[in-house]
Design a protein around this motif. Structure first.
Motif, PDB file in Angstrom:
ATOM      1  N   UNK A 133       5.140   8.101  -0.844  1.00 15.08           N
ATOM      2  CA  UNK A 133       4.414   8.768  -1.921  1.00 15.08           C
ATOM      3  C   UNK A 133       5.078   8.526  -3.271  1.00 15.08           C
ATOM      4  N   UNK A 134       6.397   8.677  -3.323  1.00 16.59           N
ATOM      5  CA  UNK A 134       7.093   8.572  -4.608  1.00 16.59           C
ATOM      6  C   UNK A 134       6.997   7.177  -5.212  1.00 16.59           C
ATOM      7  N   UNK A 135       6.776   6.164  -4.368  1.00 15.39           N
ATOM      8  CA  UNK A 135       6.620   4.809  -4.888  1.00 15.39           C
ATOM      9  C   UNK A 135       5.226   4.562  -5.446  1.00 15.39           C
ATOM     10  N   UNK A 136       4.296   5.452  -5.151  1.00 10.42           N
ATOM     11  CA  UNK A 136       2.910   5.309  -5.607  1.00 10.42           C
ATOM     12  C   UNK A 136       2.602   6.143  -6.852  1.00 10.42           C
ATOM     13  N   UNK A 137       3.573   6.939  -7.279  1.00 12.17           N
ATOM     14  CA  UNK A 137       3.352   7.767  -8.466  1.00 12.17           C
ATOM     15  C   UNK A 137       3.057   6.893  -9.679  1.00 12.17           C
ATOM     16  N   UNK A 138       1.991   7.216 -10.383  1.00 10.97           N
ATOM     17  CA  UNK A 138       1.573   6.440 -11.537  1.00 10.97           C
ATOM     18  C   UNK A 138       0.736   5.224 -11.185  1.00 10.97           C
ATOM     19  N   UNK A 139       0.539   4.989  -9.882  1.00 10.71           N
ATOM     20  CA  UNK A 139      -0.233   3.833  -9.425  1.00 10.71           C
ATOM     21  C   UNK A 139      -1.476   4.280  -8.664  1.00 10.71           C
ATOM     22  N   UNK A 140      -1.281   5.172  -7.713  1.00 13.39           N
ATOM     23  CA  UNK A 140      -2.352   5.627  -6.832  1.00 13.39           C
ATOM     24  C   UNK A 140      -2.729   7.062  -7.191  1.00 13.39           C
ATOM     25  N   UNK A 141      -4.022   7.312  -7.364  1.00 17.50           N
ATOM     26  CA  UNK A 141      -4.500   8.650  -7.702  1.00 17.50           C
ATOM     27  C   UNK A 141      -5.688   9.005  -6.811  1.00 17.50           C
ATOM     28  N   UNK A 142      -5.796  10.274  -6.477  1.00 16.00           N
ATOM     29  CA  UNK A 142      -6.900  10.712  -5.639  1.00 16.00           C
ATOM     30  C   UNK A 142      -7.476  12.035  -6.094  1.00 16.00           C
ATOM     31  N   UNK A 143      -8.647  12.346  -5.557  1.00 17.23           N
ATOM     32  CA  UNK A 143      -9.304  13.624  -5.832  1.00 17.23           C
ATOM     33  C   UNK A 143      -8.793  14.718  -4.907  1.00 17.23           C
TER      34      UNK A 143
END
Length: 225
Positions: A133-143
């Protein structure tokens, strides 16, 4: 002669063949049943579920996963954090075919399993993504972000809140200590834009233990006006 005691684990699930399951899952039934059968045939062998869990897959895992669905958006992107064996992510994807369900999992052998399951069950709305999760911060976003048996709520806030758009929801499967976790995590949550957390009892079918769901809306994204 003394009776020889068997060490074999009873793998009979009392809900196997229960006539209430198909109407409960509705259009998702074929996929959910297929997922169940894959877990029975391969789950223990591939280190995804323990041998004692095979006799309670419906109650403890599949129905437990389905309990989060009423708290999720019908469309948009749902991120299943630390998807593991696919609980609740595969069940969610089967029950919400109009939503994109991202199964985020750091372990390669588990992402391989998840990709196989999605293909075998023809779940075209599933995206398997290897990572933390922490590697996806600022890259992956969800509802919405779903999570089951990953970490305490204060840690979940740090992992999940940065994955949510403003107005998105963290939906976590929790147990009897949910209120204690909420109290301990409120300051962390506030810093990350989380609104008040609520605990909801989510029933499935009669006689099955009610699932406890914690739902938190990300009311604001810090630093964004």
């Amino acid at each position: 002669m003394a009776e020889v005691q068997s060490d074999a684990t009873d793998r009979t699930d009392p809900l196997d063949g229960d006539a209430r399951l198909e109407p409960y899952f509705g259009p998702a039934w074929t996929a959910v049943l297929g997922f169940h059968d894959l877990l029975v045939s391969q789950g223990e062998l591939r280190g995804l579920v323990g041998p004692r869990e095979l006799s309670r897959l419906w109650e403890r895992h599949l129905l437990n996963s389905a309990a989060v669905v009423p708290f999720l958006p019908r469309e948009g992107r749902i991120i299943d954090l630390g998807s593991g064996a696919g609980l609740p992510g595969i069940v969610v994807a089967a029950m919400l075919p109009e939503a994109e369900v991202v199964l985020l999992e750091p372990m390669e052998r588990r992402t391989a399993w998840l990709s196989e399951v999605a293909d075998l069950l023809s779940l075209g709305n599933v995206v398997v993504r290897r990572g933390r999760a922490q590697d996806e911060h600022g890259i992956l976003f969800g509802d919405a972000v779903t999570v089951r048996a990953v970490a305490s709520l204060d840690k979940l806030y740090r992992l999940a809140m940065p994955l949510l758009v403003a107005g998105g929801s963290l939906v976590a499967l929790k147990g009897g200590k949910a209120e204690d976790e909420i109290a301990a995590a409120k300051h962390v949550g506030r810093k990350l834009g989380a609104g008040p957390a609520s605990v909801v009892d989510a029933p499935t079918i009669e006689g099955v233990e009610v699932t406890r769901v914690v739902r938190v809306v990300r009311e604001a994204v810090p630093g964004v006006r």
